[in-house]
Write a protein that holds these residues in place. Structure first.
Motif, PDB file in Angstrom:
ATOM      1  N   GLU A  14     111.293  35.752 -49.034  1.00 59.93           N
ATOM      2  CA  GLU A  14     112.223  35.814 -47.913  1.00 59.93           C
ATOM      3  C   GLU A  14     113.610  35.334 -48.300  1.00 59.93           C
ATOM      4  OE1 GLU A  14     110.572  33.777 -44.614  1.00 59.93           O
ATOM      5  OE2 GLU A  14     108.650  34.793 -44.780  1.00 59.93           O
ATOM      6  N   HIS A  15     113.716  34.668 -49.453  1.00 63.67           N
ATOM      7  CA  HIS A  15     115.002  34.113 -49.842  1.00 63.67           C
ATOM      8  C   HIS A  15     115.607  34.866 -51.022  1.00 63.67           C
ATOM      9  CE1 HIS A  15     114.364  30.856 -47.062  1.00 63.67           C
ATOM     10  NE2 HIS A  15     113.167  30.681 -47.563  1.00 63.67           N
ATOM     11  N   THR A  16     115.179  36.081 -51.253  1.00 60.60           N
ATOM     12  CA  THR A  16     115.755  36.877 -52.333  1.00 60.60           C
ATOM     13  C   THR A  16     117.233  37.135 -52.049  1.00 60.60           C
ATOM     14  OG1 THR A  16     113.644  37.953 -52.689  1.00 60.60           O
ATOM     15  CG2 THR A  16     115.579  39.052 -53.578  1.00 60.60           C
ATOM     16  N   VAL A 336     109.391  44.747 -43.810  1.00 62.00           N
ATOM     17  CA  VAL A 336     108.863  43.774 -44.762  1.00 62.00           C
ATOM     18  C   VAL A 336     109.864  43.532 -45.888  1.00 62.00           C
ATOM     19  CG1 VAL A 336     107.067  43.393 -46.497  1.00 62.00           C
ATOM     20  CG2 VAL A 336     106.448  44.197 -44.230  1.00 62.00           C
ATOM     21  N   ARG A 337     110.494  44.595 -46.379  1.00 56.30           N
ATOM     22  CA  ARG A 337     111.477  44.427 -47.456  1.00 56.30           C
ATOM     23  C   ARG A 337     112.686  43.607 -46.978  1.00 56.30           C
ATOM     24  NH1 ARG A 337     110.316  49.858 -48.779  1.00 56.30           N
ATOM     25  NH2 ARG A 337     109.030  49.958 -50.638  1.00 56.30           N
ATOM     26  N   LYS A 338     113.062  43.796 -45.746  1.00 56.74           N
ATOM     27  CA  LYS A 338     114.251  43.109 -45.245  1.00 56.74           C
ATOM     28  C   LYS A 338     113.990  41.643 -44.930  1.00 56.74           C
ATOM     29  CE  LYS A 338     117.940  43.456 -41.802  1.00 56.74           C
ATOM     30  NZ  LYS A 338     118.519  44.271 -40.696  1.00 56.74           N
ATOM     31  N   TYR A 339     112.848  41.360 -44.280  1.00 56.94           N
ATOM     32  CA  TYR A 339     112.625  40.006 -43.785  1.00 56.94           C
ATOM     33  C   TYR A 339     111.579  39.218 -44.581  1.00 56.94           C
ATOM     34  CZ  TYR A 339     115.219  41.634 -39.725  1.00 56.94           C
ATOM     35  OH  TYR A 339     116.203  42.136 -38.897  1.00 56.94           O
ATOM     36  N   GLY A 340     110.771  39.898 -45.388  1.00 53.93           N
ATOM     37  CA  GLY A 340     109.724  39.205 -46.131  1.00 53.93           C
ATOM     38  C   GLY A 340     108.382  39.300 -45.421  1.00 53.93           C
ATOM     39  N   THR A 341     107.318  39.299 -46.207  1.00 57.41           N
ATOM     40  CA  THR A 341     105.974  39.490 -45.660  1.00 57.41           C
ATOM     41  C   THR A 341     105.596  38.375 -44.693  1.00 57.41           C
ATOM     42  OG1 THR A 341     105.406  40.462 -47.798  1.00 57.41           O
ATOM     43  CG2 THR A 341     103.597  39.997 -46.304  1.00 57.41           C
ATOM     44  N   ARG A 342     105.863  37.141 -45.082  1.00 56.31           N
ATOM     45  CA  ARG A 342     105.455  36.010 -44.241  1.00 56.31           C
ATOM     46  C   ARG A 342     106.187  36.013 -42.909  1.00 56.31           C
ATOM     47  NH1 ARG A 342     107.586  30.937 -43.310  1.00 56.31           N
ATOM     48  NH2 ARG A 342     106.107  29.234 -42.876  1.00 56.31           N
ATOM     49  N   LYS A 343     107.497  36.234 -42.936  1.00 55.75           N
ATOM     50  CA  LYS A 343     108.274  36.182 -41.699  1.00 55.75           C
ATOM     51  C   LYS A 343     107.827  37.281 -40.727  1.00 55.75           C
ATOM     52  CE  LYS A 343     112.526  34.901 -41.861  1.00 55.75           C
ATOM     53  NZ  LYS A 343     113.998  34.839 -42.119  1.00 55.75           N
ATOM     54  N   VAL A 344     107.556  38.475 -41.241  1.00 55.35           N
ATOM     55  CA  VAL A 344     107.085  39.560 -40.378  1.00 55.35           C
ATOM     56  C   VAL A 344     105.722  39.216 -39.789  1.00 55.35           C
ATOM     57  CG1 VAL A 344     106.380  41.984 -40.309  1.00 55.35           C
ATOM     58  CG2 VAL A 344     108.424  41.317 -41.582  1.00 55.35           C
ATOM     59  N   ALA A 465      99.520  30.402 -39.042  1.00 53.46           N
ATOM     60  CA  ALA A 465     100.341  31.442 -39.674  1.00 53.46           C
ATOM     61  C   ALA A 465     101.438  30.860 -40.548  1.00 53.46           C
ATOM     62  CB  ALA A 465     100.949  32.354 -38.606  1.00 53.46           C
ATOM     63  N   VAL A 466     102.044  29.765 -40.107  1.00 52.12           N
ATOM     64  CA  VAL A 466     103.160  29.206 -40.875  1.00 52.12           C
ATOM     65  C   VAL A 466     102.689  28.480 -42.138  1.00 52.12           C
ATOM     66  CG1 VAL A 466     104.625  29.004 -38.839  1.00 52.12           C
ATOM     67  CG2 VAL A 466     103.160  27.077 -39.488  1.00 52.12           C
ATOM     68  N   GLN A 467     101.372  28.373 -42.340  1.00 51.68           N
ATOM     69  CA  GLN A 467     100.855  27.755 -43.563  1.00 51.68           C
ATOM     70  C   GLN A 467     100.884  28.722 -44.746  1.00 51.68           C
ATOM     71  OE1 GLN A 467     100.229  24.456 -43.354  1.00 51.68           O
ATOM     72  NE2 GLN A 467     100.821  24.764 -41.202  1.00 51.68           N
ATOM     73  N   LEU A 468     101.057  30.011 -44.487  1.00 50.43           N
ATOM     74  CA  LEU A 468     101.138  30.973 -45.584  1.00 50.43           C
ATOM     75  C   LEU A 468     102.387  30.714 -46.419  1.00 50.43           C
ATOM     76  CD1 LEU A 468     100.153  34.279 -43.742  1.00 50.43           C
ATOM     77  CD2 LEU A 468      98.827  33.167 -45.555  1.00 50.43           C
ATOM     78  N   PRO A 469     102.303  30.905 -47.738  1.00 51.45           N
ATOM     79  CA  PRO A 469     103.490  30.702 -48.577  1.00 51.45           C
ATOM     80  C   PRO A 469     104.528  31.786 -48.332  1.00 51.45           C
ATOM     81  CG  PRO A 469     101.729  31.662 -49.874  1.00 51.45           C
ATOM     82  CD  PRO A 469     101.133  31.332 -48.537  1.00 51.45           C
ATOM     83  N   ARG A 470     105.776  31.461 -48.617  1.00 46.43           N
ATOM     84  CA  ARG A 470     106.843  32.441 -48.397  1.00 46.43           C
ATOM     85  C   ARG A 470     106.742  33.610 -49.359  1.00 46.43           C
ATOM     86  NH1 ARG A 470     110.553  30.697 -44.875  1.00 46.43           N
ATOM     87  NH2 ARG A 470     110.578  28.482 -44.370  1.00 46.43           N
ATOM     88  N   GLN A 471     106.114  33.398 -50.500  1.00 46.88           N
ATOM     89  CA  GLN A 471     105.958  34.478 -51.485  1.00 46.88           C
ATOM     90  C   GLN A 471     104.483  34.701 -51.752  1.00 46.88           C
ATOM     91  OE1 GLN A 471     108.633  34.424 -54.776  1.00 46.88           O
ATOM     92  NE2 GLN A 471     107.210  35.455 -56.136  1.00 46.88           N
ATOM     93  N   ILE A 472     104.059  35.955 -51.739  1.00 42.78           N
ATOM     94  CA  ILE A 472     102.661  36.285 -52.004  1.00 42.78           C
ATOM     95  C   ILE A 472     102.294  35.881 -53.420  1.00 42.78           C
ATOM     96  CG2 ILE A 472     101.013  38.186 -52.185  1.00 42.78           C
ATOM     97  CD1 ILE A 472     102.479  39.653 -50.063  1.00 42.78           C
ATOM     98  N   TRP A 473     101.037  35.429 -53.575  1.00 35.22           N
ATOM     99  CA  TRP A 473     100.565  35.081 -54.912  1.00 35.22           C
ATOM    100  C   TRP A 473     100.485  36.330 -55.766  1.00 35.22           C
ATOM    101  CZ3 TRP A 473      97.927  33.904 -50.385  1.00 35.22           C
ATOM    102  CH2 TRP A 473      98.068  32.584 -49.958  1.00 35.22           C
ATOM    103  N   HIS A 474     100.843  36.204 -57.021  1.00 36.71           N
ATOM    104  CA  HIS A 474     100.713  37.326 -57.963  1.00 36.71           C
ATOM    105  C   HIS A 474     100.021  36.819 -59.211  1.00 36.71           C
ATOM    106  CE1 HIS A 474     103.083  40.222 -55.742  1.00 36.71           C
ATOM    107  NE2 HIS A 474     103.889  39.222 -55.447  1.00 36.71           N
ATOM    108  N   LYS A 475      99.045  37.566 -59.638  1.00 34.48           N
ATOM    109  CA  LYS A 475      98.279  37.182 -60.819  1.00 34.48           C
ATOM    110  C   LYS A 475      99.111  37.435 -62.073  1.00 34.48           C
ATOM    111  CE  LYS A 475      95.042  39.783 -59.055  1.00 34.48           C
ATOM    112  NZ  LYS A 475      95.296  39.664 -57.638  1.00 34.48           N
ATOM    113  N   THR A 476      99.039  36.527 -62.988  1.00 33.82           N
ATOM    114  CA  THR A 476      99.825  36.641 -64.211  1.00 33.82           C
ATOM    115  C   THR A 476      98.922  36.890 -65.367  1.00 33.82           C
ATOM    116  OG1 THR A 476      99.720  34.252 -64.524  1.00 33.82           O
ATOM    117  CG2 THR A 476     101.601  35.121 -63.303  1.00 33.82           C
TER     118      THR A 476
END
Length: 476
Positions: A14-16, A336-344, A465-476
């Motif tokens: 959300e902070h990109t 989703v692209r504009k506001y972020g997954t969590r915020k939506v 809902a607000v416990q979700l992280p602002r960025q989705i987890w991505h496997k590395t």
């Protein structure tokens, strides 16, 4: 196929910053035919499950089980609506585990056959017990929801997942609009179309025609899936010993790192648990609304409803489904692209609070002035809130998919999520409709206690809902 080393999407944060120094990652083209087949499979469930909504309360009122007391309709209608999800919860995790071993395609076909058979039994049922058996059979044989999400995860990667997952609520909405339209329009055909359906079959089984119509659609999908769908798990897997690690040979003959199967306890990581917990709260509140809507539309005005017939109920629920689909199609990915997954997701979940508060307002207006234009205006406003609410599904699907510890555990992760969600969906209809009947019978809060309780639960869901992280987890 997914790239497990893919970088995180830009839109998940959300902070990109608006101006980026890194070039945008090129999106992988979607495999259109395979995703199209999966979407066809997905549309089967809402078509079949929601085709009963326009007439289920009328059907129950015609059974001896309520003893002529229309205030008890909610108890039994909610039970029938809940049974599918209750029995699905018993087997969906096992079906997902099986699909991790024998492949997705066989499990999907078994689920489709189960759906077809149960719909035919439902339409030919003349007792409450027969209705119960048909709904239980459908749930026990159907593990498709969890498996389909696994397939979508395997057909996409982080560059195109938002577009693919945006389609899932769209096709669900398509089924959710087609199902009630078919159910409301085709119920009691001997009364509505006596020249075409004058036979004894349609008089003895007045609700079989919508079941036959939806079942025929499922039959077509069974054939398409059997002929055209390609297994998304590798057709063969060969483990080879390399100098560094075990590897597997995929269907294209390319070695990929071998991943061990995760135990059940190993699935219970924080990303998996918090994602599933939010999915459960969303599903519970949504299914509660979906169960209340046809009951609210069917009940007499003096008992807190709007006293509509099955045809009108079918049109209204169909409008809800169609509007949801159009909103997802045109706005989900962009939003989703504009506001972020969590915020939506958080904004979508917040709509449940005003939705539950609008029900008693509509009822009070109808009691004072009848079915006037303010009533329909409030109904329209509530439907608009529901259109936006459904964007939460695409968001939480992405969280659940990326929460899987590894690709080999994707089916188990989706199976676990669908098991818990099925339990919530089993409780939701029975609880909400029973609370409706209880509120009316005992005049609790003027007959509106059900909405106060559900609005309170919606407030608690916001805390989760607000416990979700602002960025989705991505496997590395």
């Amino acid at each position: 196929m997914n790239d497990p080393n893919a970088n995180a999407n830009d839109f998940d944060d959300e902070h990109t910053p608006l101006l980026k120094t890194k070039p945008a990652q090129k999106r992988t083209p979607l495999p259109k035919l395979q995703i199209g087949i999966i979407l066809l499979l997905q549309v089967c469930e809402p078509i079949c499950s929601q085709s009963i909504y326009p007439y289920i309360n009328e059907l129950v009122s015609n059974l001896d089980i309520i003893g002529g007391d229309t205030r008890k309709i909610g108890y039994y209608a909610g039970l029938i609506e809940s049974l599918f999800f209750a029995t699905e919860a018993l087997t969906v995790f096992q079906w997902s585990r099986v699909s991790d071993r024998i492949g997705r395609k066989p499990v999907l076909l078994i689920g489709l056959v189960g759906t077809f058979l149960s719909m035919q039994l439902f339409g030919l049922s003349r007792t409450f017990g027969a209705l119960v058996i048909s709904r239980c059979l459908c749930g026990l044989l159907n593990g498709n929801i969890g498996v389909m999400k696994s397939v979508m995860g395997e057909l996409t990667d982080t560059t195109n997942r938002a577009e693919a997952y945006a389609l899932m609520p769209v096709v669900w909405a398509l089924g959710a609009s087609m199902g009630p339209l078919l159910g409301g329009s085709l119920a009691r055909p001997s009364d509505r179309f006596p020249k075409l359906f004058s036979g004894k079959l349609w008089q003895e089984f007045p609700y079989y025609l919508p079941c036959l119509a939806t079942g025929s659609f499922v039959l077509v999908v069974i054939v398409i899936t059997a002929v055209l769908f390609k297994e998304t798990l590798p057709a063969y897997k060969t483990r080879t010993k390399t100098s560094s690690a075990l590897s597997e040979i995929d269907e294209n003959g390319i070695p990929v790192p071998y991943e061990e199967e995760i135990s059940f306890r190993g699935l219970l990581t924080f990303p998996v648990v918090i994602s599933i917990a939010n999915y459960v709260s969303l599903a519970f509140l949504n299914i509660s609304v979906n169960a209340l809507l046809p009951l609210f539309f069917h009940m007499p005005i003096d008992q807190g409803g709007l006293d509509l017939d099955p045809v009108a109920i079918g049109y209204l629920i169909g409008l809800y489904g169609a509007g949801t689909g159009l909103f997802q199609m045109f706005f989900f990915a962009k939003t989703v692209r504009k506001y972020g997954t969590r915020k939506v997701f958080v904004m979508s979940m917040s709509t449940f609070i005003p939705i539950f508060c609008i029900f008693p307002v509509i009822s009070l207006v109808a009691k004072k002035w009848g079915l006037c234009w303010p009533v329909w205006g409030l109904v329209g406003f509530m439907l608009c809130l529901l259109f936006f609410m459904d964007t939460a599904y695409g968001c939480i699907f992405m969280y659940v998919t990326e929460a899987a510890p590894n690709r080999r555990s994707l089916g188990a992760t989706n199976g676990l999520s669908q098991t818990t969600v099925s339990l919530a969906r089993a409780i939701g209809p029975a609880l909400s409709t029973s609370l409706y009947s209880l509120s009316i019978e005992h005049n609790i809060l003027g007959g509106y206690a059900v909405y106060a309780i559900l609005a309170s639960l919606a407030c608690l869901a916001m805390v989760l809902a607000v416990q979700l992280p602002r960025q989705i987890w991505h496997k590395t």
